[in-house]
Design a protein around this motif. Structure first.
Motif, short mmCIF file in Angstrom:
data_model
loop_
_atom_site.label_atom_id
_atom_site.label_comp_id
_atom_site.label_asym_id
_atom_site.label_seq_id
_atom_site.Cartn_x
_atom_site.Cartn_y
_atom_site.Cartn_z
N ASP A 49 0.90 -1.16 -0.11
CA ASP A 49 0.12 0.00 -0.10
C ASP A 49 0.99 1.32 -0.09
O ASP A 49 2.00 1.09 0.15
N PRO A 74 4.06 3.70 -6.44
CA PRO A 74 3.52 2.43 -7.02
C PRO A 74 3.87 2.14 -8.20
O PRO A 74 4.07 0.97 -8.43
N LEU A 94 -1.78 -5.60 -3.84
CA LEU A 94 -1.94 -4.24 -3.97
C LEU A 94 -3.26 -3.53 -3.43
O LEU A 94 -4.25 -3.80 -4.50
N PHE A 97 -5.66 0.08 -5.31
CA PHE A 97 -4.87 0.48 -6.47
C PHE A 97 -5.85 1.19 -7.34
O PHE A 97 -5.45 1.78 -8.54
N LEU A 110 1.53 -1.37 -14.53
CA LEU A 110 0.45 -2.55 -14.46
C LEU A 110 0.51 -3.59 -15.42
O LEU A 110 0.39 -4.67 -15.31
N VAL A 126 -5.07 -6.89 -7.22
CA VAL A 126 -5.50 -5.63 -6.93
C VAL A 126 -6.81 -5.64 -5.90
O VAL A 126 -7.93 -6.06 -6.51
N GLU A 128 -9.73 -3.04 -4.70
CA GLU A 128 -10.16 -1.69 -5.10
C GLU A 128 -11.78 -1.92 -4.70
O GLU A 128 -12.44 -2.80 -4.55
#
Length: 514
Positions: A49, A74, A94, A97, A110, A126, A128
């Motif tokens: 993070d 990132p 992640l 993201f 990515l 990821v 989100e």
């Protein structure tokens, strides 16, 4: 561990999928499941993070192991994953993201990472909250939605918190089932918060805990103005008449319980209430929520429409998604014909919104009981009322004499008057052609008159006078009412009042008063 999601993720890891996007607001619980899937496939789990950089949760036997670098940028973090991809067996989680979706460099890195990891043993996951994957990544990524806790997980959370707090659980097996069902749709943190509130105030878990859980669900609805939480305290005693409909609902009171599912019963989908305005369609929707002890949500069709392109469709999807998150619940769609009110004058938006609602009603698997009310049946397409979307279509007609007597009883008692002190038979005979809302208004008008007359109590004569002054809808809009009742005579719906419908007793009679 959430079994279906965990099994799916294990399959993707073994198949060496390079990029998985997980939509969830439950980051902690999601990471727990991802770490368990990584361990099952012999991989280590590494989180990242922007605040803390990389952090190792577990080591797999074939991973490169060793300390993780302290990278908080990132793009640099993705570059590190690409450089170590050849002999790496890690699952990189992640976090948040989606915050970098608009960063061209991060998005390109990515995409490069996903291409570099293809057919290798490392995978990027990821997490989100938006549910939207950039178009450039859709060919590289597989998207998953992390499910809410199952009933079994919620039951374990209840037991664990109760043990930790030393709280007694005073519930029958059915009561426990209802409590867990009420918590269904909450995240684990939300369920823990609601239960902790109960433990602090009551020091016990009983049937009243369900109301606290429902209050917690109410907070979720603040995300949208299209869905409103309605307090549902009405009981069948608050609704006069409609005996067939009431019996139908009582038979399905336990239909959402695990016992019903074990018996082989599917959860009921819903009912359509059509007919004459003022006959109690909205009141019936509220009564269902109170009878079944389920949250009652009202979908405001008018609030679904926005001015921007695509905004209306997004609003309806958000509203339905929130409804499913709160399930099991009762969703009340009031005057559903309003969804088609614009016709073809809005570029087809109303038809798309209506189509989205219809498709959801047909395909939904969440335990959402839909109660749709309609006054203008002429504007409803035939596909709306067909079997599959609704379990039954009920027609609410002009109340019969016995039903009018019951309605007077309800409204007099509601205003702290003793129904036995009134000539209910005389009032029922004098109110031919009046619907429930008009009978209620006659009682209220009588109260106003008596209050203005030195605050005396009302009598049968006062209510009779109010009836004489009123013009019922069955008279002022006789043609419309008769066309609605013709629709019932054609056998298109079941009467809410009679098992075998005959209109002889309830058909319109010219209004007269003694």
């Amino acid at each position: 561990m959430t079994e279906s999601f965990g099994d799916t993720l294990v399959t993707y890891l073994r198949a060496r999928f390079p990029l998985v996007v997980v939509t969830t607001v439950e980051e902690t619980r999601a990471v727990e499941v991802i770490a368990a899937a990584a361990q099952e496939t012999g991989r280590r789990c590494v989180t990242w993070d922007i605040g803390g950089g990389f952090g190792s949760l577990s080591d797999g036997p074939g991973s490169s192991g060793g300390p993780v670098p302290s990278i908080t940028d990132p793009a640099a973090a993705l570059e590190h994953i690409i450089r170590t991809s050849n002999d790496d067996m890690s699952v990189y989680v992640l976090k948040d993201f989606h915050e970098f979706w608009k960063d061209v460099l991060v998005k390109r890195r990515l995409r490069n990472a996903a291409q570099a990891l293809r057919r290798k043993r490392a995978t990027i996951v990821v997490t989100e909250v938006t549910g939207k994957v950039p178009r450039e990544l859709t060919d590289e990524a597989v998207a998953l939605e992390f499910p809410l806790p199952t009933d079994e997980e919620l039951a374990r959370t209840l037991d664990q918190l109760a043990r930790q707090a030393g709280v007694k659980i005073s519930l029958t097996p059915l009561g426990r089932s209802k409590l867990v069902r009420a918590a269904s749709g909450l995240t684990r943190v939300e369920a823990e918060r609601a239960l902790s509130k109960v433990f602090v105030t009551d020091r016990r878990v009983d049937d009243n805990t369900i109301d606290v859980i429902n209050e917690e669900k109410k907070q979720i609805l603040r995300e949208t103005q299209a869905v409103e939480f309605y307090p549902a305290h009405e009981t069948p005693d608050d609704v006069g008449g409609l005996d067939v409909l009431k019996n139908w609902l009582r038979l399905r009171e336990r239909a959402f319980s695990p016992e019903a599912a074990e018996y082989g019963l599917p959860a009921p989908k819903g009912i359509a209430l059509v007919g004459i305005p003022g006959t109690g369609k909205s009141l019936t929707a509220k009564m269902i929520g109170g009878l079944w002890r389920l949250p009652l949500l009202r979908l405001d069709v008018g609030a679904l429409f926005g001015s921007l392109v695509g905004e209306s469709e997004e609003r309806v999807r958000t509203a339905l998604r929130l409804t499913e998150a709160i399930a099991p619940c009762v969703l009340w769609i009031d005057e559903i014909e309003k969804a088609l009110a614009a016709g073809g004058l809005d570029g087809g938006t109303s038809m798309r919104v209506f189509g989205t609602i219809l498709s959801w009603m047909q395909d939904k698997t969440a335990p959402v009981f839909v109660v749709a009310t309609a006054n203008d049946i002429t504007s409803l397409p035939p596909e709306l009322l067909r079997r599959g979307r609704f379990d039954e279509v009920f027609f609410l007609d002009l109340p019969t004499e016995r039903e009018r007597r019951d309605i007077f009883t309800v409204h007099l008692a509601k205003r702290r008057r003793l129904p036995a002190e009134f000539d209910l038979d005389r009032l029922a005979k004098a109110s031919v052609g009046f619907v429930g809302a008009e009978i209620e208004q006659a009682v209220i008008d009588a109260l106003y008159g008596a209050f203005a007359d030195d605050g005396r109590d009302i009598t049968t004569h006062d209510v009779m006078g109010a009836l004489a002054r009123g013009v019922p809808l069955s008279r002022s809009r006789r043609e419309v009412i008769e066309s609605l009742r013709d629709w019932l005579r054609q056998g298109r719906a079941q009467s809410a009042s009679f098992a075998e419908k005959t209109l002889a007793e309830s058909s319109f009679v010219p209004f007269e008063i003694d």
